[in-house]
Design a protein around this motif. Structure first.
Motif, short mmCIF file in Angstrom:
data_model
loop_
_atom_site.label_atom_id
_atom_site.label_comp_id
_atom_site.label_asym_id
_atom_site.label_seq_id
_atom_site.Cartn_x
_atom_site.Cartn_y
_atom_site.Cartn_z
N UNK A 93 -7.84 20.51 -0.55
CA UNK A 93 -8.98 20.24 -1.70
C UNK A 93 -10.01 21.74 -1.58
N UNK A 94 -10.01 22.53 -2.37
CA UNK A 94 -11.10 23.53 -2.45
C UNK A 94 -11.30 24.12 -3.72
N UNK A 95 -12.63 24.23 -4.15
CA UNK A 95 -12.90 24.66 -5.61
C UNK A 95 -12.90 26.17 -5.52
N UNK A 96 -12.28 26.86 -6.39
CA UNK A 96 -11.97 28.17 -6.23
C UNK A 96 -12.64 28.83 -7.56
N UNK A 97 -12.75 29.96 -7.82
CA UNK A 97 -13.32 30.93 -8.95
C UNK A 97 -12.81 30.24 -10.24
N UNK A 98 -11.46 30.12 -10.44
CA UNK A 98 -10.75 29.59 -11.65
C UNK A 98 -11.28 28.16 -11.85
N UNK A 99 -11.41 27.43 -10.79
CA UNK A 99 -11.91 26.20 -11.25
C UNK A 99 -13.32 26.05 -11.45
N UNK A 100 -14.19 26.87 -11.17
CA UNK A 100 -15.56 26.87 -11.47
C UNK A 100 -15.46 27.59 -12.93
N UNK B 288 0.89 -1.32 -0.07
CA UNK B 288 -0.11 0.11 -0.03
C UNK B 288 0.83 1.27 0.09
N UNK B 289 0.54 2.08 -0.87
CA UNK B 289 1.51 3.46 -1.06
C UNK B 289 0.57 4.49 -1.73
N UNK B 290 1.02 5.64 -1.39
CA UNK B 290 0.32 6.73 -2.04
C UNK B 290 -0.66 7.57 -0.91
N UNK B 291 -0.81 7.07 0.17
CA UNK B 291 -1.83 7.51 1.15
C UNK B 291 -1.14 8.97 1.53
N UNK B 292 0.09 9.01 1.80
CA UNK B 292 0.37 10.55 2.32
C UNK B 292 0.26 11.66 1.46
N UNK B 293 0.53 11.32 0.00
CA UNK B 293 0.21 12.46 -0.76
C UNK B 293 -1.40 12.36 -1.26
N UNK B 294 -1.98 11.42 -1.06
CA UNK B 294 -3.56 11.45 -1.18
C UNK B 294 -4.04 12.64 0.20
N UNK B 295 -3.73 12.23 1.44
CA UNK B 295 -4.03 13.10 2.69
C UNK B 295 -3.75 14.51 2.24
N UNK B 296 -2.65 14.71 1.85
CA UNK B 296 -2.17 16.25 1.36
C UNK B 296 -3.19 16.69 0.29
N UNK C 138 -22.60 26.50 -7.74
CA UNK C 138 -22.70 25.73 -6.43
C UNK C 138 -21.44 24.94 -6.06
N UNK C 139 -20.37 24.93 -6.92
CA UNK C 139 -19.23 24.40 -6.74
C UNK C 139 -18.39 25.25 -5.98
N UNK C 140 -18.45 26.55 -6.09
CA UNK C 140 -17.71 27.62 -5.48
C UNK C 140 -17.53 27.36 -4.07
N UNK C 141 -16.17 27.25 -3.48
CA UNK C 141 -15.78 27.12 -2.04
C UNK C 141 -15.88 25.77 -1.52
N UNK C 142 -16.43 24.79 -2.29
CA UNK C 142 -16.47 23.28 -1.85
C UNK C 142 -15.07 22.89 -1.26
N UNK C 143 -14.99 22.38 -0.07
CA UNK C 143 -13.70 21.76 0.38
C UNK C 143 -14.26 20.51 0.76
N UNK C 144 -12.95 19.76 1.10
CA UNK C 144 -13.16 18.18 1.58
C UNK C 144 -13.34 18.24 3.00
N UNK C 145 -14.54 17.87 3.56
CA UNK C 145 -14.68 17.93 4.88
C UNK C 145 -14.96 16.40 5.58
#
Length: 451
Positions: free
Chosen positions: A61-68, A48-56, A84-91
Motif C-alpha cells: 500500500x502506497x499512495x502515489x501521485x496518480x492516486x492523489x 477464516x480466509x483472505x488474510x494472505x491477499x490482505x497482507x499482500x 498530505x496523502x502523497x507517499x502515505x504507506x501502511x506502517x
C-alpha cells in the motif's frame, strides 16, 4: 502516465475521513477490528480466509501521485489540497486468525493497529477480501463435509463474479479440501491438480458419440473422463463402456453425469459399467451441485465417486455475503465503542481463546489464556511488513481439516446446524460497561446544554 494503485479501490468516505484526520493532525494509533456480527442462516461455522491477499495488499500500500490526482478529481478539489496523502504507506501492525481456522460470530478475524489515516484508508479493500473469501471458503468446507470422504472438485470459474473471484474460489476450494479445479491459471499458480472433461458441444461436433469418445481417447493417452449425457444418458454410458473396453482404457477413467436425476442415473451407469467388466471406471457428477445436493446424494447411497461443484459454491449462492464489519475499538489509547441499535460494538483490542469443544471466549488482547485455551489471533505484520513467510496452501488446508474435525457434530450438519456461541470475558464485559457509562454521561451532559 502511470496507473492508479489499489489505494484508490476504496469508498469515498474513507478518503474524506482520512483527509480530515490528516488536516487535523490526528495520526495517533487506532485499532480497528474486523468481525462477522452473525452467521448467515444455515451456517454452523465460518472458515477464516483472505488474510494472505490482505497482507499482500497492506505490504504494497502506497499512495502515489496518480492516486492523489484521482482523490482530487472525485472530491472536485485542486491536487494541492490532497498532497498530505502523497507517499502515505501502511506502517501498522496486524493481528489475525490464520487462514483455514474455524471462526464464530462476533470473533475478530483480523485487527489492524496503525496511524488513524492509514487504518481508515485500507478498510474497504481489506473488508472486501476477507468477507468474500471467508464466505466462499465456508461454503466449500461444507461441501467437503457433505461429500463424506468422496473427492470434490471446483468447476466454478465460468460463473463466478469475475476472473479474480474465480481464481479465489479455486484456491479456497483447495484450502477447504477440494481435490482439484478446472481453472488452469489457478492450478498452475497454486499447484492444484487441474481437472476437466469435455463439453456437450464437443460431442455434438462429431457424427456420433462413439466417434467423439474414440477421438478424445486417441488425443489423450492417459485416463480420460467421458461426458455421457449429451443425448441419452444410458446409451451414452454404454458407448463409453464399449470404447473404454475396446481401447483397454478402464482403470483411472470415468464417465461424467451432468443433468437429470443424478442418483438414479449413477445407479444405472454403475450397473452398465460393471456388466461391461469396468468396475474401476469412476462416476463423476456435476450440474448445479452444492453441499445440500451432495449431502442428499451421499445419504441416498448413490454410487458417485467424485462431485464437481460450480456456480452455487463459487458465488456462495445461498449466503452470498457476510454481515461483516470493520470497527474502531481504540484510538490513541482510548477505548471506543458504537452504541447504535443492533450494531453495538465492544471496545478495546481483543483476543479469542479457544478451549476444547469450541468453548471460545472473546477477551481483551492483554488477557492471559485459560489453562486449556489457545489464542487464535497471531501477530502477522509489524511496521507494515510481514513477520513471517507467506503461509502455504498446504498449511492452510491442514489447519482447516483439523478445525473441522474438532467441530461439534451439530455445527457440522448440512441442514439445521447449531453454531457454537463465543462468550465474553469478565474484563471485556467490565470495560464495555465502563465505556458505555462514559458515553451515556457525555450524551446526558450534551442534552443539558441549552441550544
Amino acid at each position: 502516465m502511470a496507473p492508479m494503485s489499489d489505494a484508490t479501490t476504496t469508498d469515498l468516505y474513507e478518503v474524506t475521513m482520512a483527509m480530515c484526520y490528516l488536516r487535523e493532525g490526528m495520526a495517533a494509533p487506532a485499532t480497528f477490528s474486523l468481525f462477522v456480527r452473525d452467521l448467515p442462516p444455515g451456517r454452523g461455522f465460518l472458515i477464516a480466509a483472505g488474510l494472505e491477499s490482505a497482507l499482500d495488499y497492506l505490504a504494497g500500500f502506497r499512495v502515489g501521485p496518480e492516486d492523489v490526482d484521482a482523490f482530487a478529481s472525485v472530491l472536485h478539489r485542486p491536487p494541492r489540497d490532497l498532497e498530505p496523502f502523497l507517499g502515505l504507506e501502511f506502517t501498522g501492525r496486524v493481528r489475525a486468525v490464520p487462514e483455514g481456522r474455524v471462526v464464530l460470530a462476533g470473533e475478530p478475524l483480523l485487527e489492524v493497529t496503525a496511524p488513524l489515516p492509514q487504518a481508515q484508508l485500507v478498510e474497504t479493500y481489506v473488508l472486501n477480501l476477507l468477507s468474500h473469501q471467508t464466505a466462499v471458503a465456508s461454503k466449500a468446507a461444507r461441501c467437503v463435509l457433505a461429500a463424506a470422504g468422496h473427492p470434490v472438485v471446483d468447476f466454478s470459474l465460468r460463473r463466478t463474479h469475475g476472473p479474480q473471484a474465480g481464481f479465489q474460489a479455486a484456491r479456497l476450494g483447495a484450502l477447504a479440501g477440494f481435490a482439484g479445479t478446472s481453472n488452469v491459471a489457478a492450478a498452475t499458480a497454486l499447484g492444484i491438480p487441474a481437472v476437466g472433461t469435455m463439453a456437450h458441444s464437443y460431442v455434438e461436433a462429431f457424427a456420433s458419440e462413439d466417434k467423439a469418445f474414440r477421438a478424445f481417447a486417441r488425443t489423450h493417452p492417459g485416463p480420460v473422463t467421458l461426458l455421457v449425457d449429451t443425448y441419452d444418458t444410458e446409451e451414452g454410458v454404454r458407448v463409453a463402456a464399449r470404447v473404454l473396453r475396446e481401447l483397454d482404457r478402464g482403470p483411472g477413467c470415468a464417465v461424467r453425469l451432468d443433468s437429470g436425476d443424478l442418483g438414479d442415473l449413477a445407479a444405472r451407469a454403475r450397473a452398465i459399467l460393471d456388466r461391461a467388466g469396468l468396475p474401476d471406471v469412476r462416476i463423476v457428477a456435476s450440474g448445479g451441485l452444492d453441499e445440500y445436493a451432495v449431502d442428499d446424494l451421499v445419504r441416498s447411497g448413490a454410487p458417485i465417486d467424485t462431485y464437481a461443484v460450480g456456480t452455487r459454491v463459487g458465488v456462495s449462492a445461498d449466503a452470498p455475503y457476510l454481515d461483516s464489519a470493520y470497527k474502531m475499538v481504540e484510538y490513541d489509547g482510548r477505548p471506543v465503542m458504537k452504541l447504535s441499535s443492533a450494531k453495538v460494538t465492544a471496545p478495546g483490542p481483543k483476543q479469542v481463546f479457544r478451549s476444547p469443544g469450541y468453548a471460545d471466549v472473546i477477551a481483551l488482547a492483554d488477557e492471559r489464556p485459560p489453562a486449556d485455551g489457545v489464542a487464535l489471533l497471531e501477530t502477522v505484520m509489524e511496521n507494515g511488513r510481514r513477520t513471517a513467510a507467506q503461509t502455504t496452501l498446504d498449511e492452510c488446508r491442514a489447519r482447516c481439516a483439523a478445525d473441522l474435525s474438532d467441530l461439534p457434530p451439530a455445527a457440522r450438519r448440512i441442514r439445521t446446524p447449531v453454531a457454537p456461541r463465543a462468550t465474553t470475558s469478565q474484563r471485556l464485559n467490565a470495560l464495555t460497561a465502563r465505556v458505555r457509562h462514559g458515553i451515556e454521561e457525555q450524551l446526558a451532559s450534551q442534552r443539558s446544554v441549552p441550544t
